[in-house]
Enzyme design. Structure first.
Site, short mmCIF file in Angstrom:
data_model
loop_
_atom_site.label_atom_id
_atom_site.label_comp_id
_atom_site.label_asym_id
_atom_site.label_seq_id
_atom_site.Cartn_x
_atom_site.Cartn_y
_atom_site.Cartn_z
N LYS A 96 -5.86 -9.16 1.23
CA LYS A 96 -6.56 -8.42 0.17
C LYS A 96 -6.43 -9.16 -1.16
O LYS A 96 -7.40 -9.27 -1.91
CB LYS A 96 -5.99 -6.99 0.05
CG LYS A 96 -6.42 -6.09 1.21
CD LYS A 96 -5.77 -4.72 1.20
CE LYS A 96 -6.12 -3.99 2.50
NZ LYS A 96 -5.70 -2.62 2.58
N GLN A 140 -0.83 0.67 0.56
CA GLN A 140 -0.98 0.22 1.95
C GLN A 140 -0.28 1.18 2.91
O GLN A 140 0.87 1.57 2.69
CB GLN A 140 -0.40 -1.20 2.08
CG GLN A 140 -0.66 -1.88 3.42
CD GLN A 140 -2.14 -2.14 3.68
OE1 GLN A 140 -2.93 -2.36 2.77
NE2 GLN A 140 -2.53 -2.09 4.94
N ASP A 166 -9.81 3.38 -1.55
CA ASP A 166 -9.66 3.61 -0.10
C ASP A 166 -10.47 4.83 0.34
O ASP A 166 -10.71 5.01 1.54
CB ASP A 166 -8.19 3.88 0.24
CG ASP A 166 -7.49 2.68 0.86
OD1 ASP A 166 -8.17 1.84 1.47
OD2 ASP A 166 -6.24 2.61 0.73
N1 LIG Z 1 -4.36 1.76 2.41
C1 LIG Z 1 -4.85 1.32 3.58
N2 LIG Z 1 -4.04 1.10 4.60
C2 LIG Z 1 -4.56 0.68 5.79
C3 LIG Z 1 -5.95 0.43 5.94
C4 LIG Z 1 -6.78 0.69 4.84
O1 LIG Z 1 -8.05 0.55 4.90
N3 LIG Z 1 -6.20 1.13 3.67
N4 LIG Z 1 -6.45 -0.12 7.12
C5 LIG Z 1 -5.53 -0.68 8.10
C6 LIG Z 1 -5.11 -2.08 7.86
N5 LIG Z 1 -6.11 -2.98 7.25
C7 LIG Z 1 -6.25 -2.94 5.91
O2 LIG Z 1 -5.46 -2.42 5.18
C8 LIG Z 1 -6.78 -3.98 8.02
C9 LIG Z 1 -6.65 -4.05 9.38
C10 LIG Z 1 -7.24 -5.10 10.09
C11 LIG Z 1 -7.97 -6.08 9.45
C12 LIG Z 1 -8.55 -7.24 10.17
O3 LIG Z 1 -9.31 -8.00 9.60
N6 LIG Z 1 -8.18 -7.47 11.43
C13 LIG Z 1 -8.56 -8.66 12.17
C14 LIG Z 1 -7.43 -9.05 13.11
C15 LIG Z 1 -6.16 -9.32 12.36
C16 LIG Z 1 -5.05 -9.87 13.22
O4 LIG Z 1 -5.19 -11.00 13.69
O5 LIG Z 1 -4.03 -9.19 13.36
C17 LIG Z 1 -9.82 -8.42 12.98
O6 LIG Z 1 -10.01 -7.28 13.45
O7 LIG Z 1 -10.57 -9.36 13.15
C18 LIG Z 1 -8.09 -6.01 8.07
C19 LIG Z 1 -7.51 -4.97 7.38
C20 LIG Z 1 -4.26 0.16 8.14
N7 LIG Z 1 -3.73 0.41 6.84
#
Ligand SMILES: Nc1nc2c(c(=O)[nH]1)N[C@@H](CN(C=O)c1ccc(C(=O)N[C@@H](CCC(=O)O)C(=O)O)cc1)CN2
Ligand SMILES: [Mg+2]
Length: 297
Positions: free
Chosen positions: A54, A98, A121
């Site tokens: 982020k 987060q 969010d």
């Molecule tokens: N306050 C927040 N907490 C959490 C959120 C949120 O939107 N706001 N979402 C999730 C975690 N998250 C962002 O925070 C998030 C999860 C996954 C990805 C992502 O790009 N994943 C990749 C794979 C990553 C890997 O290799 O492990 C993909 O799917 O291609 C981005 C953001 C929970 N907490």
């Protein structure tokens, strides 16, 4: 014919670029950069990766990133005091705590302390309520990203049968709301749903957000369905692997033979979450500065 792979990674890169252009325009009008504050409590490894991503994406889009890393034993009073300080900071347009938080902290109380006008969010009850009654607010990033992929792929969703599997406040419920607003016929399925395969079978659009590796099977799907896989699950390492593979909630290899289009994991919905977060932050900056929000966002 194999399903089309919906490339969320490419779509997200394009969205980040457009957000960057809007952020530059905002800076020239407002005389300051849009700012995002991210608060991380503790050392959860996945959360550390997401917070770092982020930060990098925020800076790359030409916005100010304020990172606050607090120890795992931070008290709720100290966390609430930090949020209060960020609520009052004019350089901060968006605030994000987060998740998950360490067990001793009350997620709902912490989310409730964020100013709804900085809640990029979209988790605050005020923003959940605004979404429910059709007022403009902030929409959670993951479901909004899913809607962007669906609109890009299908155009008008009017009258389509959509089944959302999962009823979380962060994904399932807002996703269903957004699909309803787009005039789809929406069913929310969950762990108590009777005959889930039969419910999924009628769906033109399936959104899987349950957090169970490869639970949705190819034979549950209607031929030609569009499948959005929100799950990110790590399998146990196979022989010779250091880390297990990442998979979604849908059996991708099987579903590819039945669906018309499907998001992969990784590289589907996940990258959209951070791109939409940047989008929400630029929107927040415009609103907080009393400027019109650009239509293209
Ligand atoms: N306050 C927040 N907490 C959490 C959120 C949120 O939107 N706001 N979402 C999730 C975690 N998250 C962002 O925070 C998030 C999860 C996954 C990805 C992502 O790009 N994943 C990749 C794979 C990553 C890997 O290799 O492990 C993909 O799917 O291609 C981005 C953001 C929970 N907490
Ligand atoms: Mg908790």
């Amino acid at each position: 014919m194999a399903a089309e792979r919906i490339d969320g990674k490419a779509f997200a890169a394009n969205l980040r670029e457009r957000v960057g252009a809007m952020a530059a325009e905002f800076e020239s009008k407002a005389g300051r950069k849009a700012g995002l504050a991210v608060v991380l409590v503790g050392e959860d490894p996945a959360s550390q990766v997401y917070v770092r991503s982020k930060h990098k994406a925020t800076v790359a889009a030409g916005m100010e990133s304020f990172e606050h890393r607090l120890p795992a034993d931070t008290s709720e009073a100290d966390l609430l005091a930090l949020v209060e300080q960020l609520n009052g900071d004019d350089a901060v347009d968006g605030i994000l705590v987060q998740l998950p938080l360490p067990d001793h902290l009350d997620d709902q109380a912490v989310i409730a302390s964020i100013s709804p006008d900085k809640d990029v969010d979209g988790f605050h009850v005020t923003n959940a309520g605004r979404l429910a009654v059709g007022q403009s607010g902030f929409v959670p990033c993951t479901p909004l990203g899913c809607m962007m992929l669906l609109a890009d792929r299908l155009g008008d969703l009017s009258g389509l049968e959509a089944v959302v599997i999962g009823r979380s406040n962060i994904v399932g419920k807002p996703m269903a709301q957004l699909l309803l607003d787009a005039n789809a016929t929406v069913t929310i399925a969950h762990s108590r749903t009777k005959d889930l395969p039969a419910v999924v079978k009628r769906a033109d659009i399936v959104v899987a957000a349950v957090g169970r590796a490869e639970m949705v099977k190819a034979e549950w799907l209607k031929e030609g369905a569009t499948v959005i896989d929100v799950g990110i699950n790590r399998l146990p390492p196979a022989d010779g692997e250091e880390k297990g593979r990442l998979v979604g909630d849908v059996d991708y290899a099987g579903a590819e033979g039945v669906a018309a289009a499907i998001t992969p994991v990784p590289g589907g919905v996940g990258p959209m979450t951070i791109a939409v977060l940047l989008r929400n932050t630029v929107v927040a900056a415009h609103r907080n500065a009393g400027l019109d929000v650009p239509e293209t966002l």
